[in-house]
Write a protein that holds these residues in place. Sequence first.
Motif, PDB file in Angstrom:
ATOM      1  N   LEU A  22       0.845  -1.193   0.000  1.00  0.00           N
ATOM      2  CA  LEU A  22       0.000   0.000   0.000  1.00  0.00           C
ATOM      3  C   LEU A  22       0.879   1.242   0.000  1.00  0.00           C
ATOM      4  O   LEU A  22       2.025   1.210   0.456  1.00  0.00           O
ATOM      5  CB  LEU A  22      -0.920  -0.002   1.221  1.00  0.00           C
ATOM      6  CG  LEU A  22      -1.950  -1.131   1.223  1.00  0.00           C
ATOM      7  CD1 LEU A  22      -2.749  -1.126   2.520  1.00  0.00           C
ATOM      8  CD2 LEU A  22      -2.890  -1.017   0.035  1.00  0.00           C
ATOM      9  N   PRO A  23       0.367   2.358  -0.512  1.00  0.00           N
ATOM     10  CA  PRO A  23       1.185   3.581  -0.560  1.00  0.00           C
ATOM     11  C   PRO A  23       1.537   4.061   0.840  1.00  0.00           C
ATOM     12  O   PRO A  23       0.858   3.718   1.813  1.00  0.00           O
ATOM     13  CB  PRO A  23       0.280   4.579  -1.283  1.00  0.00           C
ATOM     14  CG  PRO A  23      -1.088   4.018  -1.199  1.00  0.00           C
ATOM     15  CD  PRO A  23      -0.959   2.550  -1.100  1.00  0.00           C
ATOM     16  N   PRO A  24       2.617   4.861   0.957  1.00  0.00           N
ATOM     17  CA  PRO A  24       2.986   5.403   2.269  1.00  0.00           C
ATOM     18  C   PRO A  24       1.801   6.127   2.906  1.00  0.00           C
ATOM     19  O   PRO A  24       0.955   6.683   2.202  1.00  0.00           O
ATOM     20  CB  PRO A  24       4.119   6.384   1.940  1.00  0.00           C
ATOM     21  CG  PRO A  24       4.660   5.928   0.642  1.00  0.00           C
ATOM     22  CD  PRO A  24       3.511   5.323  -0.107  1.00  0.00           C
ATOM     23  N   ALA A  25       1.746   6.113   4.217  1.00  0.00           N
ATOM     24  CA  ALA A  25       0.606   6.722   4.918  1.00  0.00           C
ATOM     25  C   ALA A  25       1.112   7.522   6.106  1.00  0.00           C
ATOM     26  O   ALA A  25       2.259   7.360   6.535  1.00  0.00           O
ATOM     27  CB  ALA A  25      -0.358   5.639   5.385  1.00  0.00           C
ATOM     28  N   ALA A  26       0.248   8.385   6.608  1.00  0.00           N
ATOM     29  CA  ALA A  26       0.543   9.079   7.863  1.00  0.00           C
ATOM     30  C   ALA A  26       0.070   8.182   8.995  1.00  0.00           C
ATOM     31  O   ALA A  26      -1.049   7.676   8.972  1.00  0.00           O
ATOM     32  CB  ALA A  26      -0.185  10.413   7.909  1.00  0.00           C
ATOM     33  N   ARG A  27       0.946   7.951   9.974  1.00  0.00           N
ATOM     34  CA  ARG A  27       0.588   7.076  11.096  1.00  0.00           C
ATOM     35  C   ARG A  27       0.964   7.765  12.397  1.00  0.00           C
ATOM     36  O   ARG A  27       2.048   8.327  12.520  1.00  0.00           O
ATOM     37  CB  ARG A  27       1.339   5.748  11.015  1.00  0.00           C
ATOM     38  CG  ARG A  27       1.071   4.948   9.778  1.00  0.00           C
ATOM     39  CD  ARG A  27       1.922   3.690   9.758  1.00  0.00           C
ATOM     40  NE  ARG A  27       1.613   2.861   8.611  1.00  0.00           N
ATOM     41  CZ  ARG A  27       2.199   2.993   7.427  1.00  0.00           C
ATOM     42  NH1 ARG A  27       3.119   3.912   7.235  1.00  0.00           N
ATOM     43  NH2 ARG A  27       1.844   2.208   6.427  1.00  0.00           N
ATOM     44  N   PHE A  28       0.060   7.670  13.357  1.00  0.00           N
ATOM     45  CA  PHE A  28       0.348   8.208  14.688  1.00  0.00           C
ATOM     46  C   PHE A  28      -0.024   7.150  15.715  1.00  0.00           C
ATOM     47  O   PHE A  28      -1.014   6.449  15.548  1.00  0.00           O
ATOM     48  CB  PHE A  28      -0.460   9.471  14.979  1.00  0.00           C
ATOM     49  CG  PHE A  28      -0.140  10.608  14.063  1.00  0.00           C
ATOM     50  CD1 PHE A  28       0.874  11.506  14.372  1.00  0.00           C
ATOM     51  CD2 PHE A  28      -0.843  10.779  12.882  1.00  0.00           C
ATOM     52  CE1 PHE A  28       1.175  12.550  13.527  1.00  0.00           C
ATOM     53  CE2 PHE A  28      -0.544  11.826  12.027  1.00  0.00           C
ATOM     54  CZ  PHE A  28       0.470  12.709  12.347  1.00  0.00           C
ATOM     55  N   ILE A  29       0.787   7.056  16.761  1.00  0.00           N
ATOM     56  CA  ILE A  29       0.394   6.250  17.903  1.00  0.00           C
ATOM     57  C   ILE A  29      -0.094   7.209  18.974  1.00  0.00           C
ATOM     58  O   ILE A  29       0.632   8.119  19.390  1.00  0.00           O
ATOM     59  CB  ILE A  29       1.578   5.419  18.440  1.00  0.00           C
ATOM     60  CG1 ILE A  29       1.945   4.307  17.470  1.00  0.00           C
ATOM     61  CG2 ILE A  29       1.238   4.835  19.819  1.00  0.00           C
ATOM     62  CD1 ILE A  29       1.001   3.125  17.438  1.00  0.00           C
ATOM     63  N   LEU A  30      -1.333   7.052  19.385  1.00  0.00           N
ATOM     64  CA  LEU A  30      -1.907   7.890  20.431  1.00  0.00           C
ATOM     65  C   LEU A  30      -2.069   7.051  21.687  1.00  0.00           C
ATOM     66  O   LEU A  30      -2.764   6.037  21.667  1.00  0.00           O
ATOM     67  CB  LEU A  30      -3.263   8.445  19.980  1.00  0.00           C
ATOM     68  CG  LEU A  30      -4.027   9.270  21.015  1.00  0.00           C
ATOM     69  CD1 LEU A  30      -3.287  10.559  21.331  1.00  0.00           C
ATOM     70  CD2 LEU A  30      -5.429   9.572  20.539  1.00  0.00           C
ATOM     71  N   ARG A  31      -1.391   7.466  22.752  1.00  0.00           N
ATOM     72  CA  ARG A  31      -1.611   6.826  24.048  1.00  0.00           C
ATOM     73  C   ARG A  31      -2.480   7.778  24.848  1.00  0.00           C
ATOM     74  O   ARG A  31      -2.034   8.875  25.196  1.00  0.00           O
ATOM     75  CB  ARG A  31      -0.283   6.586  24.784  1.00  0.00           C
ATOM     76  CG  ARG A  31       0.733   5.747  24.026  1.00  0.00           C
ATOM     77  CD  ARG A  31       0.308   4.303  23.863  1.00  0.00           C
ATOM     78  NE  ARG A  31      -0.026   3.622  25.077  1.00  0.00           N
ATOM     79  CZ  ARG A  31       0.733   2.684  25.652  1.00  0.00           C
ATOM     80  NH1 ARG A  31       1.881   2.352  25.149  1.00  0.00           N
ATOM     81  NH2 ARG A  31       0.326   2.073  26.754  1.00  0.00           N
ATOM     82  N   ALA A  32      -3.700   7.359  25.118  1.00  0.00           N
ATOM     83  CA  ALA A  32      -4.630   8.222  25.842  1.00  0.00           C
ATOM     84  C   ALA A  32      -5.842   7.405  26.242  1.00  0.00           C
ATOM     85  O   ALA A  32      -6.027   6.288  25.761  1.00  0.00           O
ATOM     86  CB  ALA A  32      -5.065   9.385  24.951  1.00  0.00           C
ATOM     87  N   ASP A  33      -6.677   7.972  27.116  1.00  0.00           N
ATOM     88  CA  ASP A  33      -7.896   7.250  27.492  1.00  0.00           C
ATOM     89  C   ASP A  33      -8.975   7.482  26.422  1.00  0.00           C
ATOM     90  O   ASP A  33      -8.771   8.199  25.446  1.00  0.00           O
ATOM     91  CB  ASP A  33      -8.374   7.681  28.884  1.00  0.00           C
ATOM     92  CG  ASP A  33      -8.674   9.166  28.957  1.00  0.00           C
ATOM     93  OD1 ASP A  33      -8.793   9.804  27.885  1.00  0.00           O
ATOM     94  OD2 ASP A  33      -8.783   9.697  30.068  1.00  0.00           O
ATOM     95  N   ARG A  34     -10.123   6.845  26.637  1.00  0.00           N
ATOM     96  CA  ARG A  34     -11.163   6.889  25.600  1.00  0.00           C
ATOM     97  C   ARG A  34     -11.707   8.291  25.377  1.00  0.00           C
ATOM     98  O   ARG A  34     -12.064   8.657  24.264  1.00  0.00           O
ATOM     99  CB  ARG A  34     -12.312   5.948  25.986  1.00  0.00           C
ATOM    100  CG  ARG A  34     -11.949   4.491  25.876  1.00  0.00           C
ATOM    101  CD  ARG A  34     -13.189   3.619  25.990  1.00  0.00           C
ATOM    102  NE  ARG A  34     -14.111   3.824  24.879  1.00  0.00           N
ATOM    103  CZ  ARG A  34     -13.946   3.252  23.691  1.00  0.00           C
ATOM    104  NH1 ARG A  34     -12.931   2.486  23.461  1.00  0.00           N
ATOM    105  NH2 ARG A  34     -14.814   3.470  22.727  1.00  0.00           N
TER     106      ARG A  34
END
Lengths: 180, 98
Positions: A22-34
């Motif tokens: 798949l083409p490159p993508a923007a990815r973020f890891i979010l550590r947080a509550d709901r």
Amino acid sequence: MAEPAALRRTPAIPATPGVRLLPPAARFILRADRHTLGIAGNVLGIGAAPGSCRASQAGMRAALWLGPDEYLLLAPEAEAPGLATALEQALQGEPHSLVDVSHRQTALEMSGSRAAEILSSGCPLDLDVTAFPIGMCTRTVFAKAEIVLWRTAGDTFRLEVWRSFTDYVARFLDEVVREY
Amino acid sequence: MLLIECPFCGARPELEFVYGGEAHIARPAADADLTPGQWAAYLYARSNTRGVHAERWRHTRGCGRFFNALRDTTTDQFIATYEIGQARPPSVPAQKIP
């Protein structure tokens, strides 16, 4: 060893029927509550926050549940800088950690009527649609690599693979597909 | 392959988990006042249970969370899994595997 930048962005993989890089993508890891995830979800425009082992998706944007306080946010590559700023602004004052991991992973797509069967060669989960329904996502293992597996359609899976494992995973799939 | 019930993700193959040692071992409050012997006991002395054992597991290749489990060390059967911070469930002896 130096690698051309273009190869780093889109590693060469064997031409395997049903497997696609798949083409490159923007990815973020979010550590947080709901609650905080809900705010991020509004920025992404994905609606309701995903439950355990589920993904919420709207168009090309998605939030994937990885753990009780860990989410993987996906968006088209071009949106990365704007999205990072928008998320940071919206999440100001909320306890969270937001890390850009766009270049840490690559994405493979496995599709076809036997996709689940082929993935079962390396993944110990039950991939039957009753046990692993559409929209389910989870971090798991594939052969000796750690992946995030997401069923985007009945016979289509998205594999988020750590960059240096892409070659291994793609070649493993290539060998398995030869059996079919 | 063993299926282990992660409190967050449900039943998952054992490949995704890593063993984390005995559970419910609290760090002594006034640790600076301990004798070396007491400190060594806290660090190294474990119950080495034969039978139902409370232990920590981590769903490393899943949600990444630690949780506690009751496992029978003679049969390798998991009796219960529960979140960190919860009290140990009453120790029910494992059923005999036919």
